[in-house]
Motif scaffolding. Structure first.
Motif, PDB file in Angstrom:
ATOM      1  N   UNK A 173      57.089  34.353  46.228  1.00 15.77           N
ATOM      2  CA  UNK A 173      56.889  34.943  47.547  1.00 15.77           C
ATOM      3  C   UNK A 173      55.621  35.792  47.501  1.00 15.77           C
ATOM      4  N   UNK A 174      54.863  35.868  48.589  1.00 18.09           N
ATOM      5  CA  UNK A 174      53.573  36.574  48.555  1.00 18.09           C
ATOM      6  C   UNK A 174      53.672  37.998  48.033  1.00 18.09           C
TER       7      UNK A 174
ATOM      8  N   UNK B 144      55.667  33.155  33.135  1.00 21.26           N
ATOM      9  CA  UNK B 144      55.956  31.773  32.744  1.00 21.26           C
ATOM     10  C   UNK B 144      55.135  31.431  31.516  1.00 21.26           C
ATOM     11  N   UNK B 145      55.391  30.256  30.955  1.00 18.00           N
ATOM     12  CA  UNK B 145      54.774  29.895  29.678  1.00 18.00           C
ATOM     13  C   UNK B 145      53.412  29.224  29.812  1.00 18.00           C
ATOM     14  N   UNK B 146      53.037  28.807  31.007  1.00 20.93           N
ATOM     15  CA  UNK B 146      51.789  28.057  31.156  1.00 20.93           C
ATOM     16  C   UNK B 146      51.127  28.401  32.476  1.00 20.93           C
ATOM     17  N   UNK B 147      49.835  28.170  32.554  1.00 24.40           N
ATOM     18  CA  UNK B 147      49.093  28.379  33.792  1.00 24.40           C
ATOM     19  C   UNK B 147      49.460  27.301  34.805  1.00 24.40           C
ATOM     20  N   UNK B 148      49.399  27.671  36.071  1.00 28.08           N
ATOM     21  CA  UNK B 148      49.550  26.682  37.129  1.00 28.08           C
ATOM     22  C   UNK B 148      48.289  25.829  37.185  1.00 28.08           C
ATOM     23  N   UNK B 149      48.422  24.511  37.241  1.00 25.63           N
ATOM     24  CA  UNK B 149      47.219  23.666  37.297  1.00 25.63           C
ATOM     25  C   UNK B 149      46.368  23.994  38.520  1.00 25.63           C
TER      26      UNK B 149
ATOM     27  N   UNK C 286      42.423  33.132  40.406  1.00 28.12           N
ATOM     28  CA  UNK C 286      43.761  32.643  40.078  1.00 28.12           C
ATOM     29  C   UNK C 286      44.815  33.372  40.896  1.00 28.12           C
ATOM     30  N   UNK C 287      44.646  34.690  41.042  1.00 22.92           N
ATOM     31  CA  UNK C 287      45.611  35.491  41.797  1.00 22.92           C
ATOM     32  C   UNK C 287      45.600  35.122  43.276  1.00 22.92           C
ATOM     33  N   UNK C 288      44.426  34.948  43.861  1.00 23.85           N
ATOM     34  CA  UNK C 288      44.334  34.576  45.275  1.00 23.85           C
ATOM     35  C   UNK C 288      44.950  33.198  45.498  1.00 23.85           C
ATOM     36  N   UNK C 289      44.685  32.263  44.582  1.00 22.33           N
ATOM     37  CA  UNK C 289      45.265  30.927  44.725  1.00 22.33           C
ATOM     38  C   UNK C 289      46.786  30.988  44.660  1.00 22.33           C
ATOM     39  N   UNK C 290      47.326  31.779  43.749  1.00 22.02           N
ATOM     40  CA  UNK C 290      48.784  31.909  43.638  1.00 22.02           C
ATOM     41  C   UNK C 290      49.364  32.535  44.896  1.00 22.02           C
ATOM     42  N   UNK C 291      48.671  33.532  45.438  1.00 20.69           N
ATOM     43  CA  UNK C 291      49.142  34.171  46.666  1.00 20.69           C
ATOM     44  C   UNK C 291      49.122  33.182  47.822  1.00 20.69           C
ATOM     45  N   UNK C 292      48.064  32.400  47.901  1.00 17.78           N
ATOM     46  CA  UNK C 292      47.962  31.421  48.993  1.00 17.78           C
ATOM     47  C   UNK C 292      49.086  30.396  48.906  1.00 17.78           C
TER      48      UNK C 292
END
Length: 762
Positions: free
Chosen positions: A137-138, A179-184, A444-450
């Motif tokens: 969630x954002x 988590x154990x890995x980065x989001x692609x 990376x943070x902005x992409x995850x938030x989006x």
């Protein structure tokens, strides 16, 4: 209360509650009843919170005490439940963090304070550097943003952000899950994770009747044949149990010992235990001879008669063991028994996925769905052949965890609809949006938030209010000064916009752009610096009779592409008059400006709407707005700039979709939704034809007619007047009052039951 505003009552949630009650009480499936009970409790909460004023349906701030940026829990129809999506009980990850930090109190406020300590900020910094976190969630990106601002030296912005979110720290999750890995990155996407696929495979349950049948065919029928052969050795003068060849007793003891082993190992089929069944008679007779009273002895006359009848019946029914007739039967039965059940295959697939973590997708799924190996086949049951293929439906379940470019997933059928594609596009748009931020951790943070924000469910809004936008999130406002789009970022956004639009049209030419896709294309257009009005599909059951100014601008934009075209002539559109409608004042606040002249035109074009449901009447008006604006198709051509060279192929493909949908109308007890979708697909076909030159239009028209000739009679009957209408316009005619009687302008909504439905009984 503003007399011009519209408010929502409790009719819809009460109806949903009633449906949930009926399902929870009457449905035959226990899992379905359980899900219905959960929906029942949810709708009870909605109604209770509407009654006491906790929830105000139709507002951008539907939950009392929560600002607009808080993600509400939203259920079907856009109703807020009164809870925050990032609220609720502590998650397992939060409890683990509390234990790891040795917190005395395990609550959200304590966790919030922990993350602001030196140790907590170090933990957040580690996540920022590694990218090993997940934002569901954002709100869960807020404290990561605080940590990034502090290490960027922007202490003032970090403190201002904390001041804004602190009042909700006891209720909302403001930290992500490790988590154990980065989001692609957005270059590859996936529908589901390995964990999701595991859940689907584990839900596959064995069918006892099928398993018992397979056991009978593979185990007990061959054993019955061996018993029969053993007794056939004793026949003399046509009578069984007359002679006993050498070794007969020893072989009989071996058969009985084997029976005990088989009955202990194979317990599904019980027919062999029934004393009146022929195989049981043969076995019990053998037991009597070899084991009765502790010594070998002859059969009684009654037992001999039963045995004789059983042997004769089995031979008469199937032939002698080894005969051609008997061998062919057993060969067919063995093949049936060797068919692997989907439950067994699900177990095999689960074994293959055993070493893959739950939270990831797979760069390749071919190895998961390859044919059975020799070891796998032998681990199931006798007769299962190595090389047995995994059925296509089970392969599709696994392929949902494939991580690949969007175009690849479309090509392989992993993305079956425009709606599913719209669910995945945010993964691409997120990375494109983040390119405007130069710091890698912030990108990376902005992409995850989006990505998290894109999953926020839309609210039911009234009075032309618009949904909350991502730049209203306090943590996104805080990092906005660090957004510096370059020429490369803008060019990348433009390329992604065109590529996504073209992919959607080519993959699903008969489907209008779903609202989530419209929103994602709008985001890409803003990133690309393209000012284009993209319009959503409006819900007929809450339509208030008016349209925002962007619908007028979209129709005027369509005039640039279509004035004087086949499309304009077919639908009778005076685009010159639409051009002349004056613009409206700019929107203020969170409400769009209405376009009353455009709304009046749509109402006028919808014509007489009396005699039917008010929802259908609303649908007729909304459909006219879609016709005038082309529901974004014209905007994709200009100014977005998709390649119109494929228009003939798109027109043919869209018409194929029309035929498929109209084929589903026949004998359909509720066909109106399908008719509407078919009319929308037809509108897309007409639009694509309008982009073609005259020669291509004639060719496409002939291809449509040829396809229609190959359809069932009921499809031909319904679409003949539609094609006749288009042909009439193509040669210069009009579908207004003077149109020939055998022509139709195909529209989707009607208050009189729709002419296409009335053909049902003919």
């Amino acid at each position: 209360m503003d007399k011009n505003e519209v408010y929502i009552g409790t009719g819809y949630p009460a109806g949903q509650l009633a449906k949930a009650i009926t399902t929870a009480r009457l449905h035959e499936d226990a899992d379905t009843r359980k899900r219905a009970e959960e929906r029942l409790r949810t709708w009870q909460r909605v109604l209770a919170n509407m009654a006491d004023g906790t929830v105000t349906v139709g507002s951008r701030t539907p939950v009392a005490g929560l600002p607009a940026w808080v993600t509400p829990e939203v259920v079907r129809g856009g109703f807020a439940t009164g809870d925050a999506a990032a609220g609720g009980p502590l998650t397992a990850d939060e409890r683990a963090t509390a234990r790891r930090a040795n917190l005395r109190a395990t609550d959200r406020l304590s966790l919030f304070r922990h993350y602001l300590s030196d140790a907590g900020l170090a933990e957040l910094d580690g996540m920022l550097d590694s990218g090993h976190y997940e934002v569901e969630h954002p709100e869960e990106a807020a404290l990561l943003t605080v940590a990034w601002l502090l290490r960027a030296g922007d202490r003032l912005a970090a403190l201002a952000l904390l001041d804004e979110i602190r009042p909700f720290a006891d209720r909302l999750r403001f930290a992500p899950r490790a988590v154990d890995a980065r989001t692609p990155d957005g270059s590859v996407v996936h529908r589901e994770t390995v964990g999701d696929v595991r859940t689907a495979l584990r839900a596959r349950r064995p069918k006892p009747a099928v398993a018992a049948m397979n056991e009978a065919l593979a185990v007990w029928n061959p054993f019955a044949d061996q018993l029969l052969e053993h007794w056939l050795e004793t026949i003399a003068d046509g009578r069984v149990a007359s002679v006993e060849p050498d070794g007969w007793h020893e072989r009989g003891h071996e058969l009985l010992a084997r029976y005990r082993r088989l009955s202990a190992a194979h317990t599904l089929c019980t027919k062999h235990r029934k004393p009146k069944e022929n195989p049981a008679i043969l076995r019990s007779a053998l037991e009597d001879v070899l084991e009765g009273s502790g010594r070998e002895q002859p059969l009684s006359p009654r037992r001999r008669g039963l045995l004789q009848h059983a042997v004769d019946t089995m031979v008469a029914r199937r032939g002698l063991p080894g005969s051609q007739r008997h061998a062919e039967l057993r060969e067919r039965q063995a093949a049936d028994a060797a068919r692997v059940t989907w439950y067994e295959l699900a177990r095999i697939l689960l074994d293959r996925l055993a070493n893959s973590p739950d939270g990831v997708a797979l760069p390749s799924t071919d190895w998961v769905v390859s044919p059975l190996t020799e070891d796998e086949a032998s681990s199931l049951r006798p007769g299962v052949a190595p090389g047995t293929a995994i059925p296509e439906p089970m392969q599709r379940v696994v392929h949902r965890a494939l991580s690949a470019p969007v175009a690849t997933l479309v090509e392989r059928g992993v993305i079956p609809s425009a709606e599913v594609l719209a669910d995945l596009v945010p993964q691409l748009v997120a990375s494109t949006t983040a390119l405007a931020y130069h710091d890698e951790a912030l990108r990376t943070l902005v992409a995850a938030t989006y990505r998290a924000f894109a999953n926020r469910r839309s609210l039911l809004l009234l009075n032309l209010e618009h949904q909350v936008r991502i730049d209203e999130l306090p943590w996104m406002r805080a990092v906005r000064p660090y957004r510096r789009p370059t020429g490369d970022a803008i060019g990348h956004a433009r390329a992604a916009l065109v590529e996504t639009a073209e992919l959607t049209l080519h993959a699903f030419p008969a489907t209008i752009l779903p609202n989530p896709m419209v929103q994602q294309l709008g985001t890409l257009a803003r990133q690309a610096g393209i000012d284009v009005p993209l319009t959503e599909e409006l819900a007929a059951d809450i339509f208030m009779g008016t349209f925002s100014d962007k619908f007028l601008r979209a129709a005027q934009g369509a005039a640039e592409v279509l004035e004087g075209s086949l499309y304009a002539r077919y639908y009778g559109i005076d685009y010159a008059a639409i051009r002349a409608i004056p613009g409206v004042s700019a929107a203020r606040g969170h409400r769009a400006s209405p376009a009353p002249s455009f709304a009046a035109l749509c109402h006028e074009r919808a014509g007489d709407r009396k005699g039917g449901s008010w929802v259908a009447a609303n649908g007729m008006v909304i459909e006219q707005a879609q016709i005038l604006t082309t529901h974004n198709l014209a905007a994709l051509v200009h100014p977005i700039g998709i390649d119109a060279g494929a228009a003939p192929d798109l027109a043919r493909a869209a018409f194929a979709g029309v035929c498929r949908l109209v084929g589903q109308v026949h004998n359909n007890p509720r066909p109106l939704g399908t008719i509407k979708d078919a009319a929308y697909a037809w509108r897309q076909a007409v639009f694509f034809m309008a982009l073609c030159g005259l020669e291509d239009q004639i060719t496409v028209m002939a291809a449509m007619q040829d396809r229609l000739r190959r359809q069932p009679d009921h499809v031909v009957r319904r679409l003949n007047p539609v094609l006749a209408g288009l042909r009439h316009v193509l040669v210069g005619g009009s579908l207004d009052d003077s149109a020939p009687a055998n022509t139709r302008r195909f529209l989707g909504w009607s208050t009189d039951g729709h002419w296409m439905r009335r053909l049902q009984s003919r």
